[in-house]
Design an enzyme around this catalytic site. Structure first.
Site, PDB file in Angstrom:
ATOM      1  N   LEU A  68       0.822  -1.215   0.000  1.00  0.00           N
ATOM      2  CA  LEU A  68       0.000   0.000   0.000  1.00  0.00           C
ATOM      3  C   LEU A  68       0.858   1.268   0.000  1.00  0.00           C
ATOM      4  CD1 LEU A  68      -2.849  -1.120   2.443  1.00  0.00           C
ATOM      5  CD2 LEU A  68      -2.746  -1.307  -0.054  1.00  0.00           C
ATOM      6  N   ASP A 157       9.577  -9.847   2.813  1.00  0.00           N
ATOM      7  CA  ASP A 157       9.185  -9.863   1.392  1.00  0.00           C
ATOM      8  C   ASP A 157      10.366  -9.650   0.447  1.00  0.00           C
ATOM      9  OD1 ASP A 157       7.524 -10.274  -0.760  1.00  0.00           O
ATOM     10  OD2 ASP A 157       6.757  -8.239  -0.829  1.00  0.00           O
ATOM     11  N   ASP A 310      -0.147  -9.713  -4.742  1.00  0.00           N
ATOM     12  CA  ASP A 310       1.138  -8.987  -4.759  1.00  0.00           C
ATOM     13  C   ASP A 310       0.958  -7.629  -5.446  1.00  0.00           C
ATOM     14  OD1 ASP A 310       3.740  -8.303  -4.222  1.00  0.00           O
ATOM     15  OD2 ASP A 310       4.647  -9.769  -5.580  1.00  0.00           O
TER      16      ASP A 310
HETATM   17 ZN   LIG Z   1       5.392  -8.308  -2.538  1.00  0.00          ZN
HETATM   18 ZN   LIG Z   2       7.796 -10.540  -2.938  1.00  0.00          ZN
END
Ligand SMILES: [Zn+2]
Ligand SMILES: [Zn+2]
Length: 431
Positions: A68, A157, A310
């Site tokens: 976001l 991530d 994603d």
């Molecule tokens: Zn991601």
């Molecule tokens: Zn990722």
């Protein structure tokens, strides 16, 4: 006495709720933000009504993987704009990845995200905390404090933890707090310099390849560490056939290992990349035809737990560069359900019940959220969608602040119709 003006009656739909084995024509009555009743011809004379004729009424969709961009990159997206785009995609809850600026590695930032979302986002935003301080991969972040502040999982991530010992500690620690560890499985040394999947199309484009192995060694490592620590481990945006095979094997052994697949990885492959168009650049990259086929198989046979977007907004000024310089990622909230209905359901690969599992029931379970159900008493997060509605995706109408998508102009069969969060209609398709 409850005020009937606060009631909402969703009528004439087909309720599909795999959490309680439901698939039947029924109404859903919402009272004070919770599910009050599910059944045929419910009486509710004074309530607000929503006609769901021809539509599926499902527990609200949960996106396990979204960016976001707030705080720090509000020109790309905000919690408000991202929340609106999510609502327009039929999502009632999204997990916000921690790679903001600053990184969400603290209780203070977790509080900020939750408060901002409560004030500005039409959908629930559940923050994911960083595994390591600043996602630098050196020292564990204050996972316990973030847990108390409201994170629902941990992940570094796109800056994955390369140090296996740190990952082992993170898994031990997270499992003590009942938190799922979500890993973007990429060995950064193996993928260094890579621009797209290491296959023939990369050779033709003259671009450096990202091998399947760079993902698979980390999937293997994390499954081994999950077995050692007992942690719940979730593979983010899984993309290769061998990764999926390892997850399948781990599940057969009874390990708490789960995985998600994105709509772009089940729709596209490396040979679809056109003219160095950076809207096809993402991590993991679009893989081979065989990998995509494996994703479809895993979605059909139950190995894949969830579809996650994603959603990764980038402004045009950053995406419109040479392929090597452009950032990775595409927006995805508003196309996810349409692509899944069009390609998976109408493609004859999965049932509508399985689709609802992939978008709602399973993702809620992966991180232990009390969502993904229409049981009486549950929070009334509801997604209404029409499996037949034909529409064309126009990214210029997107609620997102960014426009980076390869799906502009796609004609799709099936899409969201209304999104209801805690009993309130927060988005409705134009008639
Ligand atoms: Zn991601
Ligand atoms: Zn990722």
């Amino acid at each position: 006495m409850p005020d009937p003006r606060h009631d909402l009656l969703i009528q004439n739909g087909r309720v599909i709720d795999p959490s309680q084995g439901l698939d039947q024509p029924a109404d859903v009555l919402v009272r004070d933000g919770r599910i009050a009743a599910v059944g045929p011809n419910l009486p509710a004379p004074d309530s607000q009504r929503l006609d769901a004729s021809g539509c599926i009424i499902a527990p609200g969709f949960v996106d396990l993987h979204a960016h976001l961009r707030e705080p720090g990159r509000e020109h790309a997206e905000t919690i408000e704009s991202g929340g609106r785009a999510a609502a327009a995609g039929g999502f009632t809850s999204v997990l916000a990845m921690p790679n903001t600026n600053p990184v969400n590695d603290s209780a203070a930032l977790t509080h900020f995200i939750i408060q901002t979302a409560q004030q500005q986002s039409p959908v629930n935003v559940f923050p994911v905390g960083a595994i390591s301080e600043g996602s630098r991969g050196e020292r564990l972040a204050s996972i316990g404090e973030m847990r108390a502040a409201g994170i629902v999982a941990v992940s570094d991530d796109g800056r994955p933890v390369m140090n296996s010992n740190l990952m082992r500690h993170a898994m031990s620690y997270a499992s003590g707090f009942g938190l799922t560890v979500i890993d973007h499985c990429e060995d950064l040394d193996l993928s260094a310099g890579g621009q797209m999947h290491a296959g023939f199309p990369a050779v033709r484009f003259g671009l450096a390849g990202i091998s399947s192995t760079s993902e698979e060694v980390m999937v293997a490592r994390d499954i081994l560490l999950a077995a050692e620590t007992g942690a719940r481990f979730h593979v983010a945006h899984l993309s290769t056939a061998r990764s999926l095979e390892m997850v399948r094997h781990a599940k057969q052994r009874g390990l708490p290992v789960t995985c998600e697949v994105t709509p772009h990885h089940f729709t596209l492959m490396d040979e679809d990349i056109k003219d160095y168009d950076t809207n096809y650049k993402m991590k993991p990259p679009l893989r081979s035809r065989e990998d995509r086929q494996a994703m479809l198989q895993g979605l059909a046979d139950g190995t894949v737990d969830a579809i996650a977007t994603d959603h990764a907004p980038h402004p045009g000024s950053e995406k419109m560069q040479e392929f090597e310089l452009a950032p990775s990622g595409i927006i995805g909230f508003e196309t996810a359900l349409g692509l899944a209905l069009d390609r998976l359901v109408h493609g004859g690969l999965i049932s509508l019940t399985r689709l609802v599992e992939l978008f709602s029931v399973n993702p809620a379970r992966v991180v232990g959220l009390d969502r993904g159900t229409l049981k009486v008493g549950a929070v009334a997060d509801i997604t209404v969608f029409d499996p037949e509605r034909r529409w064309t995706y126009d990214v210029n109408q997107s609620y997102s602040r960014s426009r980076n998508t390869p799906f502009h102009g796609y004609s799709l069969r099936g899409g969201p119709v209304a999104t209801i969060v805690a009993g309130e209609i927060v988005w409705q398709a134009a008639k």
